[in-house]
Design an enzyme around this catalytic site. Structure first.
Site, PDB file in Angstrom:
ATOM      1  N   PRO A  15      -7.697 117.224  14.577  1.00  9.13           N
ATOM      2  CA  PRO A  15      -6.659 117.131  13.550  1.00  9.13           C
ATOM      3  C   PRO A  15      -6.823 118.118  12.396  1.00  9.13           C
ATOM      4  O   PRO A  15      -7.928 118.377  11.934  1.00  9.13           O
ATOM      5  CB  PRO A  15      -6.784 115.691  13.044  1.00  9.13           C
ATOM      6  CG  PRO A  15      -8.159 115.276  13.417  1.00  9.13           C
ATOM      7  CD  PRO A  15      -8.469 115.980  14.705  1.00  9.13           C
ATOM      8  N   ASN A  16      -5.676 118.622  11.989  1.00  9.98           N
ATOM      9  CA  ASN A  16      -5.521 119.522  10.832  1.00  9.98           C
ATOM     10  C   ASN A  16      -6.022 120.945  11.075  1.00  9.98           C
ATOM     11  O   ASN A  16      -5.855 121.816  10.217  1.00  9.98           O
ATOM     12  CB  ASN A  16      -6.194 118.927   9.573  1.00  9.98           C
ATOM     13  CG  ASN A  16      -5.607 117.591   9.189  1.00  9.98           C
ATOM     14  OD1 ASN A  16      -4.394 117.480   9.009  1.00  9.98           O
ATOM     15  ND2 ASN A  16      -6.435 116.573   9.087  1.00  9.98           N
TER      16      ASN A  16
ATOM     17  N   ARG B 285      -5.391 126.096   5.054  1.00  7.49           N
ATOM     18  CA  ARG B 285      -6.051 124.845   4.656  1.00  7.49           C
ATOM     19  C   ARG B 285      -7.417 125.137   4.027  1.00  7.49           C
ATOM     20  O   ARG B 285      -8.317 125.626   4.719  1.00  7.49           O
ATOM     21  CB  ARG B 285      -6.244 123.978   5.899  1.00  7.49           C
ATOM     22  CG  ARG B 285      -7.060 122.734   5.680  1.00  7.49           C
ATOM     23  CD  ARG B 285      -7.503 122.127   7.011  1.00  7.49           C
ATOM     24  NE  ARG B 285      -8.261 120.924   6.755  1.00  7.49           N
ATOM     25  CZ  ARG B 285      -9.096 120.362   7.637  1.00  7.49           C
ATOM     26  NH1 ARG B 285      -9.258 120.898   8.823  1.00  7.49           N
ATOM     27  NH2 ARG B 285      -9.753 119.284   7.325  1.00  7.49           N
TER      28      ARG B 285
ATOM     29  N   TYR C  83     -12.831 126.644   5.041  1.00  5.86           N
ATOM     30  CA  TYR C  83     -12.641 126.874   6.476  1.00  5.86           C
ATOM     31  C   TYR C  83     -12.356 128.331   6.834  1.00  5.86           C
ATOM     32  O   TYR C  83     -12.268 128.663   8.023  1.00  5.86           O
ATOM     33  CB  TYR C  83     -11.519 125.964   6.995  1.00  5.86           C
ATOM     34  CG  TYR C  83     -11.851 124.499   6.842  1.00  5.86           C
ATOM     35  CD1 TYR C  83     -12.931 123.940   7.525  1.00  5.86           C
ATOM     36  CD2 TYR C  83     -11.118 123.674   5.990  1.00  5.86           C
ATOM     37  CE1 TYR C  83     -13.266 122.596   7.366  1.00  5.86           C
ATOM     38  CE2 TYR C  83     -11.436 122.332   5.835  1.00  5.86           C
ATOM     39  CZ  TYR C  83     -12.503 121.802   6.516  1.00  5.86           C
ATOM     40  OH  TYR C  83     -12.847 120.478   6.368  1.00  5.86           O
TER      41      TYR C  83
ATOM     42  N   ASN D 179     -14.341 120.897  18.625  1.00  9.56           N
ATOM     43  CA  ASN D 179     -14.286 120.663  17.179  1.00  9.56           C
ATOM     44  C   ASN D 179     -13.324 119.497  16.990  1.00  9.56           C
ATOM     45  O   ASN D 179     -12.110 119.688  16.899  1.00  9.56           O
ATOM     46  CB  ASN D 179     -13.813 121.900  16.419  1.00  9.56           C
ATOM     47  CG  ASN D 179     -13.869 121.669  14.911  1.00  9.56           C
ATOM     48  OD1 ASN D 179     -14.097 120.540  14.454  1.00  9.56           O
ATOM     49  ND2 ASN D 179     -13.673 122.730  14.132  1.00  9.56           N
TER      50      ASN D 179
ATOM     51  N   ALA E 174     -12.024 115.682  11.800  1.00 12.08           N
ATOM     52  CA  ALA E 174     -12.367 114.403  11.150  1.00 12.08           C
ATOM     53  C   ALA E 174     -12.735 113.312  12.157  1.00 12.08           C
ATOM     54  O   ALA E 174     -13.516 112.414  11.836  1.00 12.08           O
ATOM     55  CB  ALA E 174     -11.209 113.945  10.268  1.00 12.08           C
TER      56      ALA E 174
ATOM     57  N   HIS F   2     -16.358 112.204  12.893  1.00 13.14           N
ATOM     58  CA  HIS F   2     -17.095 111.265  12.046  1.00 13.14           C
ATOM     59  C   HIS F   2     -16.744 109.805  12.313  1.00 13.14           C
ATOM     60  O   HIS F   2     -17.380 108.913  11.757  1.00 13.14           O
ATOM     61  CB  HIS F   2     -16.828 111.595  10.572  1.00 13.14           C
ATOM     62  CG  HIS F   2     -16.963 113.056  10.254  1.00 13.14           C
ATOM     63  ND1 HIS F   2     -18.121 113.758  10.508  1.00 13.14           N
ATOM     64  CD2 HIS F   2     -16.068 113.964   9.775  1.00 13.14           C
ATOM     65  CE1 HIS F   2     -17.938 115.034  10.168  1.00 13.14           C
ATOM     66  NE2 HIS F   2     -16.698 115.175   9.735  1.00 13.14           N
TER      67      HIS F   2
ATOM     68  N   ASP G  27     -17.640 107.994  23.750  1.00 11.80           N
ATOM     69  CA  ASP G  27     -17.646 107.418  25.103  1.00 11.80           C
ATOM     70  C   ASP G  27     -17.144 108.418  26.134  1.00 11.80           C
ATOM     71  O   ASP G  27     -17.689 108.500  27.250  1.00 11.80           O
ATOM     72  CB  ASP G  27     -16.775 106.156  25.160  1.00 11.80           C
ATOM     73  CG  ASP G  27     -17.441 104.939  24.547  1.00 11.80           C
ATOM     74  OD1 ASP G  27     -18.665 104.988  24.287  1.00 11.80           O
ATOM     75  OD2 ASP G  27     -16.741 103.931  24.330  1.00 11.80           O
TER      76      ASP G  27
ATOM     77  N   GLU H 221     -20.691 120.887  20.430  1.00 12.24           N
ATOM     78  CA  GLU H 221     -19.973 120.488  19.209  1.00 12.24           C
ATOM     79  C   GLU H 221     -19.901 121.688  18.278  1.00 12.24           C
ATOM     80  O   GLU H 221     -20.904 122.398  18.097  1.00 12.24           O
ATOM     81  CB  GLU H 221     -20.710 119.325  18.524  1.00 12.24           C
ATOM     82  CG  GLU H 221     -20.042 118.869  17.235  1.00 12.24           C
ATOM     83  CD  GLU H 221     -20.775 117.702  16.565  1.00 12.24           C
ATOM     84  OE1 GLU H 221     -21.856 117.293  17.059  1.00 12.24           O
ATOM     85  OE2 GLU H 221     -20.264 117.219  15.540  1.00 12.24           O
TER      86      GLU H 221
ATOM     87  N   HIS I 221     -18.280 123.213  14.438  1.00 13.95           N
ATOM     88  CA  HIS I 221     -17.568 123.051  13.163  1.00 13.95           C
ATOM     89  C   HIS I 221     -17.578 124.379  12.418  1.00 13.95           C
ATOM     90  O   HIS I 221     -18.596 125.089  12.428  1.00 13.95           O
ATOM     91  CB  HIS I 221     -18.249 122.002  12.281  1.00 13.95           C
ATOM     92  CG  HIS I 221     -18.312 120.644  12.903  1.00 13.95           C
ATOM     93  ND1 HIS I 221     -17.243 119.790  12.942  1.00 13.95           N
ATOM     94  CD2 HIS I 221     -19.326 120.010  13.546  1.00 13.95           C
ATOM     95  CE1 HIS I 221     -17.579 118.681  13.574  1.00 13.95           C
ATOM     96  NE2 HIS I 221     -18.848 118.792  13.952  1.00 13.95           N
ATOM     97  N   LEU I 222     -16.498 124.663  11.745  1.00 15.36           N
ATOM     98  CA  LEU I 222     -16.436 125.877  10.921  1.00 15.36           C
ATOM     99  C   LEU I 222     -17.372 125.751   9.722  1.00 15.36           C
ATOM    100  O   LEU I 222     -18.149 126.662   9.423  1.00 15.36           O
ATOM    101  CB  LEU I 222     -14.998 126.097  10.442  1.00 15.36           C
ATOM    102  CG  LEU I 222     -13.995 126.432  11.549  1.00 15.36           C
ATOM    103  CD1 LEU I 222     -12.601 126.015  11.156  1.00 15.36           C
ATOM    104  CD2 LEU I 222     -14.054 127.918  11.874  1.00 15.36           C
ATOM    105  N   SER I 223     -17.265 124.615   9.028  1.00 11.31           N
ATOM    106  CA  SER I 223     -18.120 124.357   7.866  1.00 11.31           C
ATOM    107  C   SER I 223     -19.407 123.682   8.351  1.00 11.31           C
ATOM    108  O   SER I 223     -19.553 123.392   9.546  1.00 11.31           O
ATOM    109  CB  SER I 223     -17.389 123.451   6.885  1.00 11.31           C
ATOM    110  OG  SER I 223     -17.185 122.158   7.448  1.00 11.31           O
TER     111      SER I 223
ATOM    112  N   ARG J 192     -21.915 118.810   3.059  1.00 11.15           N
ATOM    113  CA  ARG J 192     -20.707 118.369   2.351  1.00 11.15           C
ATOM    114  C   ARG J 192     -20.797 116.865   2.006  1.00 11.15           C
ATOM    115  O   ARG J 192     -21.893 116.338   1.859  1.00 11.15           O
ATOM    116  CB  ARG J 192     -19.488 118.716   3.206  1.00 11.15           C
ATOM    117  CG  ARG J 192     -19.389 120.239   3.457  1.00 11.15           C
ATOM    118  CD  ARG J 192     -18.204 120.597   4.321  1.00 11.15           C
ATOM    119  NE  ARG J 192     -16.945 120.200   3.695  1.00 11.15           N
ATOM    120  CZ  ARG J 192     -15.788 120.097   4.359  1.00 11.15           C
ATOM    121  NH1 ARG J 192     -15.749 120.351   5.658  1.00 11.15           N
ATOM    122  NH2 ARG J 192     -14.691 119.745   3.719  1.00 11.15           N
TER     123      ARG J 192
ATOM    124  N   ARG K  85     -19.274 112.903   5.895  1.00  9.91           N
ATOM    125  CA  ARG K  85     -19.280 113.900   6.982  1.00  9.91           C
ATOM    126  C   ARG K  85     -20.664 114.036   7.623  1.00  9.91           C
ATOM    127  O   ARG K  85     -20.846 114.801   8.569  1.00  9.91           O
ATOM    128  CB  ARG K  85     -18.837 115.268   6.459  1.00  9.91           C
ATOM    129  CG  ARG K  85     -17.404 115.305   5.990  1.00  9.91           C
ATOM    130  CD  ARG K  85     -16.984 116.715   5.598  1.00  9.91           C
ATOM    131  NE  ARG K  85     -15.891 116.660   4.651  1.00  9.91           N
ATOM    132  CZ  ARG K  85     -14.603 116.528   4.985  1.00  9.91           C
ATOM    133  NH1 ARG K  85     -14.245 116.473   6.243  1.00  9.91           N
ATOM    134  NH2 ARG K  85     -13.666 116.471   4.059  1.00  9.91           N
TER     135      ARG K  85
END
Ligand code: DQA
Length: 148
Positions: free
Chosen positions: A11-12, A19, A24, A75, A78, A81, A88, A99, A101-103, A108, A112
């Protein structure tokens, strides 16, 4: 023909580029796709690149990846988390999952710091911005060609 690497975005991430660019980065989702495709091609692989704002769609794509992908870069944004369903789904796969993530979520907010993805993933790449997706392609190719 080798199976593709699935690059699945949550999402997002459709808003990348506009954003919170101080967190990001300036790359759009299409820019990330181009980076992944170029890196994968250089390593003799192909990519299926997708984004959704819906948790269940990520689960469907992870289920699909059990038979249709050689590796997955995830990725989950949200949902990383919060989502037991995604945890599962990964546990139900033999296909390796990286996995991404950009950040760096560990640097943070406290909410998170928990990842439902990490305990089920082969490894994590975070904090390197768009470059991290290229590193994740390298990791996915490595995992697809070894049992480590
Ligand atoms: C993110 C980090 C998550 O905490 C956040 O919810 C995102 C993006 C990242 O790529 O840095 O949406 O996964």
């Amino acid at each position: 023909m080798a199976k593709p690497i699935f690059v699945l975005n949550g999402p997002n991430l459709n808003l990348l580029g506009t954003r919170e660019p101080h967190i990001y980065g300036a790359d759009s989702l299409s820019d990330l796709q181009a980076r992944c495709e170029a890196k994968a091609a250089a390593l003799g692989h192909t990519v299926v690149f997708r984004q959704t704002n819906k948790e269940g769609e990520l689960v469907d794509w992870l289920n699909e990846a059990r038979t249709e992908a050689c590796a997955v870069i995830l990725n989950a944004a949200a949902y990383s988390h919060t989502s037991i369903a995604i945890y599962d789904a990964i546990k139900a796969m033999a296909t390796p999952v990286v996995e991404c993530h950009l950040s760096n979520p560990q640097a943070r907010e406290a909410f998170r710091h928990v990842s439902m993805v990490s305990p089920a993933a082969k490894g994590v790449i975070s904090g390197f911005g768009a470059k991290g997706y290229e590193l994740a392609i390298e990791a996915a190719v490595h995992l697809a060609s070894t049992s480590v």
